[in-house]
Design a protein around this motif. Structure first.
Motif, mmCIF file in Angstrom:
data_model
loop_
_atom_site.group_PDB
_atom_site.id
_atom_site.type_symbol
_atom_site.label_atom_id
_atom_site.label_comp_id
_atom_site.label_asym_id
_atom_site.label_seq_id
_atom_site.Cartn_x
_atom_site.Cartn_y
_atom_site.Cartn_z
ATOM 1 N N ALA A 1 8.119 -64.931 -40.770
ATOM 2 C CA ALA A 1 7.073 -64.409 -41.611
ATOM 3 C C ALA A 1 6.682 -62.786 -41.017
ATOM 4 O O ALA A 1 6.692 -61.941 -41.566
ATOM 5 N N GLY B 1 7.651 -69.737 -43.825
ATOM 6 C CA GLY B 1 6.710 -70.126 -42.320
ATOM 7 C C GLY B 1 5.374 -69.546 -42.569
ATOM 8 O O GLY B 1 4.858 -69.094 -43.265
ATOM 9 N N GLY B 2 4.650 -69.632 -41.431
ATOM 10 C CA GLY B 2 3.491 -69.111 -41.253
ATOM 11 C C GLY B 2 3.352 -67.672 -40.824
ATOM 12 O O GLY B 2 4.423 -67.190 -40.479
ATOM 13 N N GLY B 3 2.174 -67.269 -41.005
ATOM 14 C CA GLY B 3 2.050 -65.841 -40.751
ATOM 15 C C GLY B 3 0.992 -65.033 -41.204
ATOM 16 O O GLY B 3 0.255 -65.698 -42.244
ATOM 17 N N ASP B 4 -0.113 -64.495 -40.786
ATOM 18 C CA ASP B 4 -1.228 -63.750 -41.075
ATOM 19 C C ASP B 4 -1.252 -62.414 -40.598
ATOM 20 O O ASP B 4 -1.631 -62.112 -39.540
ATOM 21 N N ASP C 1 10.329 -69.809 -48.950
ATOM 22 C CA ASP C 1 9.146 -70.115 -47.638
ATOM 23 C C ASP C 1 9.810 -69.164 -46.422
ATOM 24 O O ASP C 1 10.928 -69.261 -46.073
ATOM 25 N N ARG D 1 -0.588 -71.847 -50.485
ATOM 26 C CA ARG D 1 0.386 -72.805 -50.690
ATOM 27 C C ARG D 1 -0.101 -73.913 -51.966
ATOM 28 O O ARG D 1 -0.235 -74.967 -52.125
ATOM 29 N N SER E 1 9.210 -65.108 -35.510
ATOM 30 C CA SER E 1 8.653 -65.641 -36.603
ATOM 31 C C SER E 1 9.291 -64.779 -37.641
ATOM 32 O O SER E 1 9.329 -63.678 -37.800
ATOM 33 N N TRP F 1 -0.119 -62.753 -46.519
ATOM 34 C CA TRP F 1 -1.038 -63.596 -46.781
ATOM 35 C C TRP F 1 -0.686 -64.341 -48.128
ATOM 36 O O TRP F 1 -0.104 -63.812 -49.139
#
Length: 497
Positions: free
Chosen positions: A186, A48-51, A46, A57, A184, A54
């Motif tokens: 990610a 975390g978030g990120g874009d 894991d 989940r 971040s 891609w």
């Protein structure tokens, strides 16, 4: 059957094998990509978030992830073997197809989360520590985790108490990635993977140039490096810093090809940079020293380049940077080839000493054997053959074995003529890769099944070490028999261009 008809049949067979090999490698990369896109799992940590990167989940089951990762490694390794088999029999795919496939695979695998290891998360944490003005050789990830830092909260549990053991150039790269990724995990991981992915592509281009105008040699380079799913998994998808070391090593070989004092100085500096990423890359210096043997000035320039570079980068760090590296001596890993012997002898704390003695003695003897028996190296690249001999003897016998260490090996192997080492080292790469999969979660934390029990109780302690021992035995036997090189002259004409 007439000779032309037999030749046509051989060419058709070679073309079919080559296409099957490419399809298998493409399938393996697709499976790797699918595992990463499914998101956090037994194989994907894991972040975390990120874009980007891609991912979904989807919460895939442990059993599914294990099967997918094993399929990717086994099918990918077999695909490389099939491609090399076809190449020896005259199959020559279009270079453009190989380069396009490489760029596509690297780009796709860079833009998804890492899989098969949590090492790149460790890199991100060490980079964050450095970016905050602390010394990652003294300060452990536990400090960052206790601060509730947004990057530190993802620090892998197994390494929270371990300071960095990577070289100063690796630390600088990690710090730069942290600056780019900010708070971040990610974003920092994406920056790190972009660095290693770019280094992988540049290494592929330099290897293509080193292979020269011979089309078959160029295809071999791309099969063993650029499109090799084992390397794509560990260097690009896994984001291992070894890819950066491989870049500097290949650049050193390219610099040394020019000859002369300046070439020796540049090659030495680049080799020093590789060792400043990870110390074992320094072993390849045996090859550069051999290539410079005819000129004392070139040899001294090469040594000066290595020493000056290492001194310049290590002086910027605390003494712990070197001390942590020395502290790894005597360590061993899951893929330890001496494990069966020490377990059979019932050794406990004494095993590290015995393993070190066995490894050192075996490495020296195998290195001498390979220097004597390896086939002639590529023309104009005197450094490759001895570099492969001494790097291989260390990788075969070291108690510390990880599949991403092969980023030191495959660029050298790719430049050598075809031989029986190819198959042996692909098998070894598969075996060691499977030991560490799925990689993101320890086996003791996985849901117990017949498969996980077999891996934990049979494959890891017995099958894998015995397979590694068998590879060592085969290398020694083939070396003494003078059979490390294929005798058959490949037929030409099975173009796929």
């Amino acid at each position: 059957m007439t000779e032309p008809a037999r030749a046509t049949g051989r060419h058709r067979h070679a073309r079919a094998a080559g296409r099957a090999g490419l399809a298998a490698m493409g399938f393996a990369v697709a499976v790797m990509l699918a595992v990463a896109l499914l998101g956090p799992s037994a194989a994907v940590p894991d972040i975390g978030g990120g874009d980007p990167p891609w991912f979904l989940r989807a919460a895939p089951s442990d059993a599914l992830v294990i099967r997918l990762t094993w399929v990717a490694v086994i099918v990918g390794g077999l695909g490389v073997g099939a491609g090399l088999y076809a190449l020896r029999r005259g199959w020559l795919p279009a270079r453009g197809i190989l380069l396009a496939g490489t760029v596509t695979a690297v780009l796709a695998l860079t833009l998804v989360p890492p899989a098969g290891s949590t090492d790149v998360l460790n890199y991100a944490v060490y980079g964050r520590i450095a970016a905050l003005g602390q010394d990652p050789y003294l300060v452990t990830p536990a400090w960052l985790h206790k601060l509730a830092d947004p990057v530190g909260e993802f620090a892998p549990l197994a390494w929270r108490g371990a300071p960095s053991v990577y070289g100063p150039l690796a630390t600088w790269a990690q710090s730069a990635a942290s600056q780019l990724g900010g708070e971040s995990m990610a974003g920092t991981v994406l920056a790190l993977k972009t660095m290693t992915g770019t280094a992988f592509l540049l290494s592929a281009l330099m290897l293509d140039r080193l292979a020269g105008p011979d089309r078959a040699r160029r295809v071999r380079v791309h099969l063993l490096w650029s499109l090799n799913p084992l390397m794509l998994w560990h260097v690009v998808l896994g984001g291992h810093i070894d890819g950066l070391g491989a870049f500097f090593l290949v650049a050193a070989l390219l610099a040394m090809r020019g000859g002369g004092v300046l070439a020796g100085l540049a090659a030495g500096a680049l080799l020093g940079a590789a060792a400043a990423v990870k110390a074992p890359f320094l072993i390849a210096g045996a090859g550069l020293a051999w290539a410079a043997r005819r000129s004392a000035a070139t040899f001294l320039a090469m040594v000066t380049g290595v020493v000056a570079t290492l001194a310049a980068v290590y002086v910027t760090q605390s003494p712990a940077a070197f001390g942590n590296l020395v502290g790894k001596i005597g360590a061993h890993s899951l893929a330890d080839p001496w494990r069966v012997i020490t377990d059979a002898l019932g050794l406990g704390t004494e095993s590290s000493t015995l393993e070190g003695q066995l490894a050192l003695g075996a490495a020296f003897l195998i290195g001498l054997l390979l220097c004597w028996r390896l086939p002639e190296g590529p023309p104009g690249l005197d450094a490759v053959r001895p570099a492969l001999a001494w790097c291989l003897c260390w990788l075969l016998t070291s108690p510390v074995q990880h599949p991403w260490y092969d980023a030191l090996l495959f660029p050298l192997l790719a430049l050598m003529p075809a031989g029986r080492l190819d198959g042996l080292l692909i098998v070894r790469g598969i075996v060691t890769s499977l030991i560490y999969l799925p990689g993101a979660i320890g086996f003791l934390l996985l849901q117990p099944t017949a498969l996980t029990r077999w891996i934990l109780e049979v494959y890891r302690p017995w099958v894998a070490p015995l397979a590694a021992d068998l590879v060592i035995l085969c290398v020694v036997v083939l070396g003494f028999a003078g059979a490390l090189r294929h005798r058959r002259t490949p037929a030409r004409g099975a173009d796929d261009g």
